[in-house]
Design a protein around this motif. Structure first.
Motif, PDB file in Angstrom:
ATOM      1  N   ARG B 363       0.804  -1.225   0.000  1.00  0.00           N
ATOM      2  CA  ARG B 363       0.000   0.000   0.000  1.00  0.00           C
ATOM      3  C   ARG B 363       0.832   1.268   0.000  1.00  0.00           C
ATOM      4  NH1 ARG B 363      -3.213  -3.529   1.423  1.00  0.00           N
ATOM      5  NH2 ARG B 363      -2.033  -4.068   3.279  1.00  0.00           N
ATOM      6  N   ALA B 364       1.920   1.266   0.749  1.00  0.00           N
ATOM      7  CA  ALA B 364       2.665   2.515   0.938  1.00  0.00           C
ATOM      8  C   ALA B 364       3.177   3.154  -0.344  1.00  0.00           C
ATOM      9  CB  ALA B 364       3.809   2.292   1.927  1.00  0.00           C
ATOM     10  N   PRO B 365       3.755   2.386  -1.292  1.00  0.00           N
ATOM     11  CA  PRO B 365       4.217   3.042  -2.518  1.00  0.00           C
ATOM     12  C   PRO B 365       3.078   3.716  -3.281  1.00  0.00           C
ATOM     13  CG  PRO B 365       5.171   0.867  -2.343  1.00  0.00           C
ATOM     14  CD  PRO B 365       4.141   0.967  -1.271  1.00  0.00           C
ATOM     15  N   VAL B 366       1.939   3.036  -3.356  1.00  0.00           N
ATOM     16  CA  VAL B 366       0.784   3.639  -4.046  1.00  0.00           C
ATOM     17  C   VAL B 366       0.389   4.936  -3.350  1.00  0.00           C
ATOM     18  CG1 VAL B 366      -1.589   3.245  -4.780  1.00  0.00           C
ATOM     19  CG2 VAL B 366      -0.001   1.337  -4.670  1.00  0.00           C
ATOM     20  N   LEU B 367       0.358   4.880  -2.007  1.00  0.00           N
ATOM     21  CA  LEU B 367       0.042   6.067  -1.207  1.00  0.00           C
ATOM     22  C   LEU B 367       0.985   7.207  -1.494  1.00  0.00           C
ATOM     23  CD1 LEU B 367      -0.534   4.872   2.426  1.00  0.00           C
ATOM     24  CD2 LEU B 367      -2.172   5.855   0.868  1.00  0.00           C
ATOM     25  N   ALA B 368       2.285   6.886  -1.405  1.00  0.00           N
ATOM     26  CA  ALA B 368       3.284   7.947  -1.516  1.00  0.00           C
ATOM     27  C   ALA B 368       3.200   8.627  -2.872  1.00  0.00           C
ATOM     28  CB  ALA B 368       4.678   7.367  -1.282  1.00  0.00           C
ATOM     29  N   ILE B 369       3.070   7.812  -3.921  1.00  0.00           N
ATOM     30  CA  ILE B 369       2.972   8.389  -5.263  1.00  0.00           C
ATOM     31  C   ILE B 369       1.728   9.255  -5.379  1.00  0.00           C
ATOM     32  CG2 ILE B 369       2.670   7.864  -7.701  1.00  0.00           C
ATOM     33  CD1 ILE B 369       4.317   5.338  -7.227  1.00  0.00           C
ATOM     34  N   SER B 370       0.610   8.734  -4.870  1.00  0.00           N
ATOM     35  CA  SER B 370      -0.635   9.487  -4.960  1.00  0.00           C
ATOM     36  C   SER B 370      -0.539  10.806  -4.196  1.00  0.00           C
ATOM     37  CB  SER B 370      -1.773   8.640  -4.409  1.00  0.00           C
ATOM     38  OG  SER B 370      -2.975   9.346  -4.478  1.00  0.00           O
ATOM     39  N   LEU B 371       0.120  10.774  -3.033  1.00  0.00           N
ATOM     40  CA  LEU B 371       0.227  12.008  -2.248  1.00  0.00           C
ATOM     41  C   LEU B 371       1.130  13.024  -2.935  1.00  0.00           C
ATOM     42  CD1 LEU B 371       0.343  10.584   1.360  1.00  0.00           C
ATOM     43  CD2 LEU B 371      -1.412  12.031   0.368  1.00  0.00           C
ATOM     44  N   LEU B 372       2.217  12.535  -3.558  1.00  0.00           N
ATOM     45  CA  LEU B 372       3.089  13.454  -4.291  1.00  0.00           C
ATOM     46  C   LEU B 372       2.317  14.125  -5.422  1.00  0.00           C
ATOM     47  CD1 LEU B 372       6.439  11.480  -4.451  1.00  0.00           C
ATOM     48  CD2 LEU B 372       6.085  13.719  -3.437  1.00  0.00           C
ATOM     49  N   ALA B 374      -0.802  14.496  -5.447  1.00  0.00           N
ATOM     50  CA  ALA B 374      -1.815  15.355  -4.818  1.00  0.00           C
ATOM     51  C   ALA B 374      -1.260  16.745  -4.580  1.00  0.00           C
ATOM     52  CB  ALA B 374      -2.274  14.742  -3.498  1.00  0.00           C
ATOM     53  N   ILE B 375       0.017  16.812  -4.183  1.00  0.00           N
ATOM     54  CA  ILE B 375       0.641  18.129  -3.980  1.00  0.00           C
ATOM     55  C   ILE B 375       0.617  18.915  -5.274  1.00  0.00           C
ATOM     56  CG2 ILE B 375       2.793  19.314  -3.459  1.00  0.00           C
ATOM     57  CD1 ILE B 375       3.431  17.160  -1.470  1.00  0.00           C
ATOM     58  N   GLY B 376       0.978  18.207  -6.359  1.00  0.00           N
ATOM     59  CA  GLY B 376       0.958  18.867  -7.658  1.00  0.00           C
ATOM     60  C   GLY B 376      -0.428  19.353  -8.035  1.00  0.00           C
ATOM     61  N   SER B 377      -1.432  18.513  -7.800  1.00  0.00           N
ATOM     62  CA  SER B 377      -2.783  18.907  -8.198  1.00  0.00           C
ATOM     63  C   SER B 377      -3.330  20.016  -7.299  1.00  0.00           C
ATOM     64  CB  SER B 377      -3.724  17.705  -8.201  1.00  0.00           C
ATOM     65  OG  SER B 377      -3.810  17.163  -6.915  1.00  0.00           O
ATOM     66  N   LEU B 378      -2.909  20.040  -6.029  1.00  0.00           N
ATOM     67  CA  LEU B 378      -3.310  21.138  -5.143  1.00  0.00           C
ATOM     68  C   LEU B 378      -2.750  22.452  -5.651  1.00  0.00           C
ATOM     69  CD1 LEU B 378      -2.962  19.771  -1.510  1.00  0.00           C
ATOM     70  CD2 LEU B 378      -4.985  20.829  -2.507  1.00  0.00           C
ATOM     71  N   PHE B 379      -1.469  22.381  -6.047  1.00  0.00           N
ATOM     72  CA  PHE B 379      -0.823  23.566  -6.591  1.00  0.00           C
ATOM     73  C   PHE B 379      -1.560  24.039  -7.843  1.00  0.00           C
ATOM     74  CE2 PHE B 379       2.624  26.386  -6.341  1.00  0.00           C
ATOM     75  CZ  PHE B 379       3.020  26.710  -7.632  1.00  0.00           C
ATOM     76  N   GLY B 380      -1.872  23.061  -8.718  1.00  0.00           N
ATOM     77  CA  GLY B 380      -2.582  23.403  -9.943  1.00  0.00           C
ATOM     78  C   GLY B 380      -3.965  23.962  -9.653  1.00  0.00           C
ATOM     79  N   MET B 471       0.496  20.334   4.740  1.00  0.00           N
ATOM     80  CA  MET B 471      -0.100  19.202   5.460  1.00  0.00           C
ATOM     81  C   MET B 471       0.083  17.907   4.697  1.00  0.00           C
ATOM     82  SD  MET B 471      -1.393  19.910   8.390  1.00  0.00           S
ATOM     83  CE  MET B 471      -0.153  21.101   8.784  1.00  0.00           C
ATOM     84  N   THR B 472      -0.117  17.948   3.372  1.00  0.00           N
ATOM     85  CA  THR B 472       0.061  16.733   2.574  1.00  0.00           C
ATOM     86  C   THR B 472       1.511  16.270   2.638  1.00  0.00           C
ATOM     87  OG1 THR B 472      -1.578  17.727   1.101  1.00  0.00           O
ATOM     88  CG2 THR B 472      -0.526  15.725   0.350  1.00  0.00           C
ATOM     89  N   SER B 473       2.453  17.208   2.593  1.00  0.00           N
ATOM     90  CA  SER B 473       3.863  16.831   2.710  1.00  0.00           C
ATOM     91  C   SER B 473       4.142  16.205   4.066  1.00  0.00           C
ATOM     92  CB  SER B 473       4.763  18.050   2.527  1.00  0.00           C
ATOM     93  OG  SER B 473       4.319  18.844   1.473  1.00  0.00           O
TER      94      SER B 473
END
Lengths: 234, 501
Positions: B363-372, B374-380, B471-473
């Motif tokens: 689970r963790a790799p999927v999570l980490a990639i998705s969260l990274l 997510a940071i990009g999409s938040l910025f966008g 927070m996401t970071s």
């Protein structure tokens, strides 16, 4: 705590309106006598109010007022407060907001604040001591004549129509309407109502609850019939 | 550590199909929609924030040159002097609600299994509906605006709403065995997002009549739902004479602890608490106490990680419509309808990422990639142009990348903690740990609501997005130990495979 205008239906609103109506009627009666007897004596013979009243048979004189008989009995149409030694307006002056003609000449009046004429939408002719300005300024009246010691302002202008000095920007869902000489107000337009004209239309309560009740009953019966009817423990 | 795939999959397919009766479908649908309705009424509050704020304040003096007349129509409401103060108070109300919801969750875990679940659920739904009606509709009809009254009502509402999730999860746990649980719960946990969509839709439909009708509609529908649940819900198969779950399944306590129970945004807490009611018959080691559970390796880290992510998720849930109408000037009803796309993204994200992590068994790799991402999409999203289609698209993507991990982090944590040597097979520790994790998450979310309104008031919306990115970071930071461990495991497995294969 503010109390905005009651916009919705319901028994409470109707009771309030009934009470307000009664109060206004009674208040009207009291106000009629208050401002009309603010100054002793009858309407002066040569005043503009007297000539206005005499020209129309449907009006009657009472104290210093000229009242209408029908269609709205007891409504002040003319007010003559001339030669009353007034330094400021009578306490019951706002009750005369239905007046068409007002005479305030021959009084040692100070400057009248513009807000005193709030609601005087029917006012077409007002005579003041010459020293005073027309209420709302020159722009609010069609005609501004001086005659000896008095000034007469005639023909109240609707400031909503004029595009220039007061380019009135009423908020969304409301439109400009006159509120007296030199004054405008924003009233809700169309089917908008309520505080700040935020609400539109009336919610179909009966339809909503009828549908919800029917659906709930059907689903409950269905659910109970298929599921819980054979349930052992509760 | 990882159970071989084929051993885990087969029983799942077999028993799922054979045991599915119409009672199962009814229970699934009733619990699904009862929780959706509870969530929908929460969403109503966030969707009418602009209208409520207008109702509580006089007209803005800066935008109009002269004071507007008539006074009663434009200026007579003075509960707050301006819109900024009203916004701050709305944020306070959100915080109060979340705090009392968190407290209620802790309490419900204790009270829930002592009383009849059906009674508790319908009582919770109906009384919460009444409180919402008083809060939004009655105060407007009587023109009674009082800050303390609103606060008290919202505290009570939070406590009443917290009865919902433990009950529905317990009931689902009674009916759906471990066999098909992963798939069924994955599908079922979309109920919160469906509730959000339903609430947004209902609110936007009746908002034109006044915000009080939005509350009236959702409260009435919730009340009706409570009645239907009361008449139609079966708590366990025992009630209709079907065999209880524990009787069919033997000796799979370990499998249960292994199997991640996918749960939703807010509450995975009692998720564990009630789903493991059945296999309690085997000899259990002594239950771990509350403080011991706190001191277990990783619990604190994961609690903090979940607190950060839940903060972001909840902030979107509560503040998105307000942001849209405040920032772009869109009408509140349109903003409500657009905010639906965030939930759509969340549903799809949760499902797909759950499937991927199931296939990878990591689970963790999927999570980490998705969260990274997510940071990009938040910025966008923070730089999204004033265009509804583009905004909706970026919003859906953001929901996808944040909603997915939010679903999974909780299940990943619970499964992982369940595998630890110290607590293997100990259901009480699992429940306590999950309670700690989710309770902390709720508190983090509660604090976040107040911070959002504070930051927005003083620094503007851009800084709110920077706060979300921070927070996401932090979430990624907190789960990095788990990530490192799983990557090491992945490499180890690959080395084993190349050696043997």
């Amino acid at each position: 705590m503010g109390r905005p205008v009651a916009g919705g239906p319901g028994p409470r609103a109707w009771v309030l309106r009934l009470l307000l109506g009664l109060a206004a009627w009674r208040g009207g009666a009291a106000g009629r006598s208050a401002v009309c007897s603010c100054c002793p004596g009858p309407v002066r013979n040569g005043s503009s109010v007297a000539s206005y009243c005499a020209a129309r048979p449907a009006l009657e004189l009472q104290g210093r007022c000229c009242l209408s008989r029908e269609p709205e009995p007891g409504v002040i149409v003319g007010l003559d407060l001339g030669n009353c030694s007034l330094t400021f307006l009578c306490a019951g002056f706002p009750d005369a907001n239905t007046a068409v003609v007002i005479d305030l000449t021959e009084n040692p009046l100070g400057n009248i604040p513009n807000t005193s004429f709030q609601g005087f939408t029917r006012l077409q002719s007002i005579s003041l001591p010459r020293a005073l300005e027309c209420p709302g300024g020159n722009m609010a009246w069609d005609l501004n004549t001086t005659h000896g010691d008095s000034r007469t302002c005639q023909g109240q202008r609707n400031l909503c129509n004029s595009s220039g000095e007061l380019a009135w920007l009423c908020p969304e869902n409301s439109q400009c309407s006159p509120d007296g000489p030199g004054l405008v107000q924003c009233l809700c337009s169309g089917s908008y109502h309520g505080y700040k004209c935020l609400r539109e239309g009336t919610f179909p309560l009966l339809l909503f609850y009828g549908t919800l009740g029917a659906v709930t009953t059907t689903l409950s019966l269905l659910a109970w019939g298929s599921q819980r009817r054979k349930a052992k423990a509760s | 550590m990882a159970v071989p795939r084929n051993l885990r999959r087969q029983p799942a397919n077999g028993s799922l199909v054979s045991h599915c009766t119409h009672h199962h479908i009814a229970v699934f649908l009733l619990t699904f929609f009862s929780y959706s309705l509870l969530h929908a009424s929460r969403k109503t509050f966030s969707n009418v924030k602009v209208s409520i704020s207008s109702q509580w304040t006089p007209s803005d003096i800066n935008t109009t040159a002269l004071e507007l007349q008539p006074y009663e129509l434009w200026n007579s409401s003075h509960l707050f002097p301006n819109a900024e103060e009203a916004t701050l108070f709305l944020g306070t109300l959100d915080t109060i609600f979340l705090f009392s919801y968190a407290v209620g969750l802790f309490v419900s875990g204790i009270v829930g299994d002592r009383l009849n679940l059906r009674w508790v659920l319908s009582f919770g739904m109906c009384s919460s509906a009444l409180v919402e009606f008083v809060f939004g509709t009655l105060t407007e009809w009587l023109h009674f605006y009082n800050k303390w009254f609103y606060c008290c009502l919202w505290v009570v509402n939070g406590l009443l709403q917290s009865t919902g999730w433990p009950c529905v999860v317990a009931i689902m746990g009674n009916w759906f065995g471990k066999a098909g649980r992963g798939f069924v719960f994955g599908l079922w946990s979309a109920c919160a997002s469906v509730g959000n969509i339903l609430g947004a839709f209902l609110a936007s439909c009746v908002l034109q009549y006044g915000y009080e009708y939005a509350f009236l509609v959702t409260a009435s529908v919730q009340f009706a739902g409570g009645i239907i649940v009361f008449f139609g819900l079966l708590i366990s198969p025992k009630e209709v004479g079907l065999p209880e779950l524990g009787e069919e399944q033997e000796g799979s306590a370990e499998e249960d602890a292994n199997k991640p129970l996918i749960s939703n945004n807010e509450e995975d807490e009692d998720d564990q608490n009630y789903s493991i009611q059945a296999p309690d018959t085997s000899n259990q080691p002594k239950a771990i106490g509350f403080f011991q559970a706190c001191c277990l390796p990783g619990v604190l880290l994961y609690s903090l990680a979940y607190a950060c992510l839940k903060l972001v998720n909840y902030s979107f849930f509560f503040w998105l419509p307000f942001y849209l109408s405040n920032n772009f000037g869109w009408k509140e009803a349109e903003a409500d309808q657009l905010s639906i796309w965030y939930d759509v993204g969340g549903i799809i994200g949760g499902t797909i990422q759950g499937l991927i992590s199931d296939m990878l068994q990591k689970r963790a790799p999927v999570l980490a990639i998705s969260l990274l991402l997510a940071i990009g999409s938040l910025f966008g999203y923070s730089r999204s142009p004033n265009s509804k289609p583009i905004n909706a698209f970026i919003m859906a993507i953001t929901g996808f990348f944040i909603g997915g991990p939010s679903n999974m982090i909780s299940s990943a944590i619970s499964a992982d903690l369940g595998r630890q040597e110290l607590v293997r097979g100990n259901s009480e520790a699992l429940a306590t740990v999950t309670g700690i994790v989710d309770g902390t998450g709720s508190i983090g979310a509660a604090v976040g609501q107040y911070l959002v309104s504070l930051i927005q008031d003083n620094l503007g919306w851009m800084w709110v997005f920077y706060f979300f990115i921070l927070m996401t970071s932090s979430t990624i930071l907190f789960i990095s130990p788990l990530l490192v461990r799983e990557i090491r495991l992945l490499l180890h497995e690959r080395r084993l495979r190349t050696r043997t294969g």
